[in-house]
Design a protein around this motif. Structure first.
Motif, PDB file in Angstrom:
ATOM      1  N   ASP A  17       0.853  -1.185   0.000  1.00 14.09           N
ATOM      2  CA  ASP A  17       0.000   0.000   0.000  1.00 14.09           C
ATOM      3  C   ASP A  17       0.891   1.238   0.000  1.00 14.09           C
ATOM      4  N   VAL A  18       0.696   2.123  -0.958  1.00 16.09           N
ATOM      5  CA  VAL A  18       1.473   3.348  -1.048  1.00 16.09           C
ATOM      6  C   VAL A  18       0.517   4.525  -0.967  1.00 16.09           C
ATOM      7  N   VAL A  19       0.754   5.434  -0.041  1.00 16.38           N
ATOM      8  CA  VAL A  19      -0.120   6.596   0.149  1.00 16.38           C
ATOM      9  C   VAL A  19       0.721   7.862   0.147  1.00 16.38           C
ATOM     10  N   ASN A  20       0.077   8.970  -0.155  1.00 16.53           N
ATOM     11  CA  ASN A  20       0.779  10.255  -0.169  1.00 16.53           C
ATOM     12  C   ASN A  20       0.872  10.875   1.220  1.00 16.53           C
ATOM     13  N   LEU A  21      -0.090  10.564   2.063  1.00 18.30           N
ATOM     14  CA  LEU A  21      -0.108  11.114   3.416  1.00 18.30           C
ATOM     15  C   LEU A  21      -0.073   9.975   4.424  1.00 18.30           C
ATOM     16  N   PHE A  22       0.767  10.110   5.442  1.00 15.75           N
ATOM     17  CA  PHE A  22       0.923   9.040   6.418  1.00 15.75           C
ATOM     18  C   PHE A  22      -0.391   8.726   7.122  1.00 15.75           C
ATOM     19  N   GLU A  23      -1.205   9.747   7.356  1.00 13.00           N
ATOM     20  CA  GLU A  23      -2.465   9.513   8.065  1.00 13.00           C
ATOM     21  C   GLU A  23      -3.455   8.691   7.241  1.00 13.00           C
ATOM     22  N   ASP A  24      -3.180   8.531   5.936  1.00  7.46           N
ATOM     23  CA  ASP A  24      -4.039   7.704   5.096  1.00  7.46           C
ATOM     24  C   ASP A  24      -3.651   6.230   5.147  1.00  7.46           C
ATOM     25  N   PHE A  25      -2.544   5.923   5.825  1.00  5.14           N
ATOM     26  CA  PHE A  25      -2.081   4.543   5.911  1.00  5.14           C
ATOM     27  C   PHE A  25      -2.735   3.852   7.099  1.00  5.14           C
ATOM     28  N   ASP A  26      -3.473   2.775   6.830  1.00  8.01           N
ATOM     29  CA  ASP A  26      -4.185   2.036   7.875  1.00  8.01           C
ATOM     30  C   ASP A  26      -3.584   0.645   7.987  1.00  8.01           C
ATOM     31  N   ILE A  27      -2.751   0.431   8.985  1.00 16.08           N
ATOM     32  CA  ILE A  27      -2.052  -0.836   9.143  1.00 16.08           C
ATOM     33  C   ILE A  27      -3.011  -1.983   9.422  1.00 16.08           C
ATOM     34  N   GLU A  28      -4.110  -1.711  10.107  1.00 15.15           N
ATOM     35  CA  GLU A  28      -5.057  -2.771  10.424  1.00 15.15           C
ATOM     36  C   GLU A  28      -5.765  -3.280   9.167  1.00 15.15           C
ATOM     37  N   VAL A  29      -6.143  -2.365   8.300  1.00  8.81           N
ATOM     38  CA  VAL A  29      -6.787  -2.768   7.042  1.00  8.81           C
ATOM     39  C   VAL A  29      -5.811  -3.569   6.187  1.00  8.81           C
ATOM     40  N   LEU A  30      -4.554  -3.120   6.143  1.00 10.14           N
ATOM     41  CA  LEU A  30      -3.540  -3.822   5.361  1.00 10.14           C
ATOM     42  C   LEU A  30      -3.300  -5.227   5.906  1.00 10.14           C
ATOM     43  N   ALA A  31      -3.190  -5.341   7.232  1.00 11.85           N
ATOM     44  CA  ALA A  31      -2.965  -6.644   7.855  1.00 11.85           C
ATOM     45  C   ALA A  31      -4.143  -7.591   7.607  1.00 11.85           C
TER      46      ALA A  31
END
Length: 260
Positions: free
Chosen positions: A8-22
């Motif tokens: 998952d690559v996002v422009n803003l860190f706050e858009d990165f959701d580790i739980e969704v990715l996991a």
């Protein structure tokens, strides 16, 4: 045991959701438990968007003027010819909204612009840098980018235009077929000069319009241009990956599958 991965690559860190990715990674791995090969024969095959992007990325050199100079592309001499299904349009768009890479200029200072490489199945043009454009007595397409110590030719958000069919509808319209979710050995299992490929795949068997069980240890083989001429449906789920290549899910009428 089964393994899986997700990027998952996002422009803003706050858009990165580790739980969704996991959750996505765990779901992919769990879905493959109990996977077995299918019988060897021809099947209708649906390549998921990420898989289709990987295949396009592996074959993208066929659109390069550099490959044309070296006579290492199956598209040499085929400009303005129908080479794929009318359902297929391939664009190179440096300004595509959902892309992670945006380029106003290439590494040679040439302005980038959106262009059709294949339009409704017709091969329209090769991609060029200044050197290849001079060789073919044309103009650069703004695709001259550094590749190590020299400037080569590469796409800037090269993708297959989406259709209007949901992946779920592709599955429900398939009496017996395969949904391919992972492939391996792309660069050793395909030849961009002939277009032939033979790649290891993992996915699911479809029976009576429903996913019935996981499948692994199969090999899907064919020819890139023949496959792209044998398109049944083009999905609406376009995804452009972090490398700047993208595709929707695509259903092909028939591909050879080696299993058990």
């Amino acid at each position: 045991s089964k393994s899986a991965f997700e990027v998952d690559v996002v422009n803003l860190f706050e858009d990165f959701d580790i739980e969704v990715l996991a959750e996505k990674v765990a779901s992919k791995a769990l879905d493959l438990l109990g996977a077995e090969p299918v019988a060897s024969k021809s099947y209708p095959v649906i390549f998921e968007n990420e898989v289709m992007s990987s295949i396009l990325a592996a074959f993208q050199s066929v659109f390069s003027g550099e490959a044309a100079i070296k006579k290492m592309t199956l598209l040499l001499g085929k400009e303005k010819e129908q080479i794929m299904s009318e359902k297929i349009t391939i664009s190179d768009d440096p300004f595509r909204d959902e892309a992670k890479i945006i380029n106003n200029f290439d590494d040679e200072g040439v302005a980038c612009y959106a262009k059709k490489v294949v339009e409704k199945g017709v091969f329209t043009q090769f991609l060029h840098n200044l050197k290849t454009a001079k060789y073919f007595k044309t103009t650069s397409t703004g695709n001259g980018f550094k590749q190590g110590t020299y400037t080569g030719v590469s796409g800037t958000n090269l993708f297959i235009e989406p259709g209007d069919v949901a992946k779920e509808d592709m599955i429900s319209s398939t009496k017996e077929g395969l949904l391919i979710t992972q492939v391996a050995g792309l660069h050793s299992g395909l030849d961009p000069i002939s277009g032939n490929f033979s790649i290891q795949a993992t996915g699911f068997l479809i029976e009576e319009g429903k996913v019935s069980r996981p499948v692994n240890l199969i090999v899907v083989s064919g020819n890139f241009l023949k496959m792209m001429s044998d398109v049944d449906q083009v999905g609406s789920d376009l995804k452009i990956d972090y490398s700047g290549v993208g595709a929707p899910s695509i259903k092909f009428a028939s591909l050879n599958v080696s299993g058990k």
